[in-house]
Design an enzyme around this catalytic site. Structure first.
Site, PDB file in Angstrom:
ATOM      1  N   TRP A 103     -59.066 -61.244   4.153  1.00 48.28           N
ATOM      2  CA  TRP A 103     -59.990 -61.759   3.322  1.00 48.28           C
ATOM      3  C   TRP A 103     -59.977 -63.281   3.457  1.00 48.28           C
ATOM      4  CZ3 TRP A 103     -63.232 -58.430   2.479  1.00 48.28           C
ATOM      5  CH2 TRP A 103     -62.731 -56.777   2.173  1.00 48.28           C
ATOM      6  N   ASP A 173     -60.007 -67.595  -4.160  1.00 46.68           N
ATOM      7  CA  ASP A 173     -60.271 -66.401  -4.209  1.00 46.68           C
ATOM      8  C   ASP A 173     -59.162 -65.369  -5.022  1.00 46.68           C
ATOM      9  OD1 ASP A 173     -61.058 -63.574  -3.865  1.00 46.68           O
ATOM     10  OD2 ASP A 173     -60.938 -63.514  -1.848  1.00 46.68           O
ATOM     11  N   LYS A 197     -61.161 -54.535  -9.103  1.00 47.50           N
ATOM     12  CA  LYS A 197     -60.038 -54.266  -9.189  1.00 47.50           C
ATOM     13  C   LYS A 197     -59.213 -54.468 -10.500  1.00 47.50           C
ATOM     14  CE  LYS A 197     -60.212 -56.001  -4.536  1.00 47.50           C
ATOM     15  NZ  LYS A 197     -60.298 -54.791  -3.612  1.00 47.50           N
TER      16      LYS A 197
HETATM   17  C1  LIG Z   1     -58.656 -60.828  -1.850  1.00 46.96           C
HETATM   18  C2  LIG Z   1     -60.155 -60.207  -1.651  1.00 46.96           C
HETATM   19  N1  LIG Z   1     -61.099 -60.995  -1.179  1.00 46.96           N
HETATM   20  C3  LIG Z   1     -62.429 -60.376  -1.017  1.00 46.96           C
HETATM   21  C4  LIG Z   1     -62.582 -59.236  -1.011  1.00 46.96           C
HETATM   22  C5  LIG Z   1     -64.081 -58.515  -0.846  1.00 46.96           C
HETATM   23  O1  LIG Z   1     -64.763 -58.265  -1.999  1.00 46.96           O
HETATM   24  P1  LIG Z   1     -66.031 -57.708  -1.974  1.00 46.96           P
HETATM   25  O2  LIG Z   1     -66.010 -56.501  -1.384  1.00 46.96           O
HETATM   26  O3  LIG Z   1     -66.262 -57.727  -3.487  1.00 46.96           O
HETATM   27  O4  LIG Z   1     -67.001 -58.765  -1.113  1.00 46.96           O
HETATM   28  C6  LIG Z   1     -61.673 -58.236  -1.557  1.00 46.96           C
HETATM   29  C7  LIG Z   1     -61.831 -57.036  -1.189  1.00 46.96           C
HETATM   30  O5  LIG Z   1     -61.015 -56.023  -1.469  1.00 46.96           O
HETATM   31  C8  LIG Z   1     -60.340 -58.956  -1.633  1.00 46.96           C
HETATM   32  O6  LIG Z   1     -59.526 -57.900  -1.930  1.00 46.96           O
END
Ligand SMILES: Cc1ncc(COP(=O)(O)O)c(C=O)c1O
Length: 361
Positions: A103, A173, A197
């Site tokens: 991510w 994030d 989550k």
């Molecule tokens: C740490 C992290 N950042 C970003 C995301 C992406 O999130 P989204 O699917 O809401 O765009 C996730 C999804 O699992 C994540 O775990």
């Protein structure tokens, strides 16, 4: 109806049962308005009171400073990868990224569309087993901000300290550990998190911005990508995810009713300790993350005999333990122990693991 399973999925994830029941009650008739939860105008007084309540609870539970802005947006954390950089970076400006997993890598890529975004630490060659200690990287003198991902959902690593940003603004994030671990909101300029989550269902993204971040927001951005537009309308510039905001409010209510952030931290530590204890008990298991980078939210491991992993997953599912398959980029097993996952689920998982080992070792 079959019983609810022990749900260890990485997201959308298990919610507290009382929240699910409150949602069920609101579906036909939200707060005695006569309108169903998914059938009510976002411009109604009833829904405005939901947004107000959710924002106040977010502020209380996470100790958000009064001069910070709280937004409920759409597009997931993935949109925030781009939107943070777009709003903060001006032409040619630099931003530094700590790349601790898939991510973080994606966040870096999107920021690179806007400015000079560089990984100042990248653990990919080590299989993303750890997060950096302060001193493992150097922040560029002319970087505008440092971005990090507090919990690496895919690989199961997590910071247990505030990264040293060399005095630069921090952007975080926090998608997979917000409201589940200690957090100092005032130490950050932007925090964003998809709700699916620890906070609610998919489709609503919590974004928290400091006055510094709001002042830096560029003029003349595409309307929907401009934090100022959303802030000036209290997150109701266009039709928001009304369902998602209601559920998020209910999750924060549940958090407040159960000891607030402190309660959540204690429960999550207890769950993770129990599972790591089992993983450390026997060489039958091979935990992925290095000891001091272990995540309390996503616990990842392999079986010493990888041939047994599909058997483990199949038997677990039959025993009522679901969502344990590791992310495709890592393999193995992953148990996500988010806020909504009760201790009883982890007790059931550990009992299953011990039984599995006794039959297959
Ligand atoms: C740490 C992290 N950042 C970003 C995301 C992406 O999130 P989204 O699917 O809401 O765009 C996730 C999804 O699992 C994540 O775990």
């Amino acid at each position: 109806m079959p019983e609810r399973i022990h749900n260890f999925g990485a997201g959308p994830a298990v919610l507290p049962l009382s929240v699910v029941q409150a949602v069920g009650d609101a579906l036909p008739n939200l707060m005695d308005s006569g309108f169903g939860l998914c059938e009510i105008s976002h411009r109604s007084g009833t829904f405005q009171s939901v947004v107000d309540s959710a924002m106040e609870r977010v502020r209380r539970v996470l100790s958000v400073p009064d001069d910070y802005t709280v937004l409920f947006l759409q597009g997931g954390a993935s949109l925030q990868f781009y939107m943070t950089a777009l709003n903060i970076l001006k032409d040619g400006e630099k931003a530094d990224y700590l790349v601790t997993g898939g991510w973080a890598k994606k966040a870096l890529k999107e920021a690179g569309r806007v400015g000079d975004a560089t990984a100042i630490w990248d653990d990919s060659e080590n299989g993303f087993k750890s997060v950096p200690a302060n001193g493992d990287y150097t922040v560029r003198e002319d970087a505008v901000y440092v971005h990090y991902t507090s919990n690496n959902t895919l690989y199961g690593t997590q910071y247990h300290h505030l990264p040293d940003s060399g005095g630069k603004p921090l952007i975080l994030d926090a998608s997979s550990d917000i409201a589940g671990v200690p957090i100092d909101v005032s130490a950050h300029e932007i925090i964003y998190a998809g709700a699916q989550k620890n906070l609610g269902p998919s489709g609503v993204t919590l974004v928290i911005l400091s006055p510094w971040a709001m002042e830096r927001c560029g003029a003349d951005l595409p309307t929907m990508l401009d934090y100022n537009v959303h802030a000036s309308k209290g997150s109701l510039f266009n039709t928001p995810n009304t369902f998602g905001i209601f559920v998020l409010d209910q999750v924060f209510k549940w958090l407040e009713d159960n000891g607030g952030l402190e309660g959540s931290i204690a429960r999550n530590r207890a769950k993770a300790n129990l599972l790591y204890q089992e993983l450390d008990r026997s060489n039958f298991w091979a935990p992925h993350a290095e000891m001091d980078s272990r995540s309390v939210m996503n616990v990842t491991w392999r079986l010493s005999n990888p041939d047994l992993e599909p058997v483990f997953l199949e038997e677990a599912e039959s025993a009522g333990l679901g969502g344990l398959k590791g992310h495709r980029s890592v393999g193995g097993i992953r148990a996500s122990l988010y806020n909504g996952c009760p201790l009883e689920s982890v007790i059931a998982l550990v009992a299953f693991m011990q039984d599995f080992e006794s039959r297959h070792a």
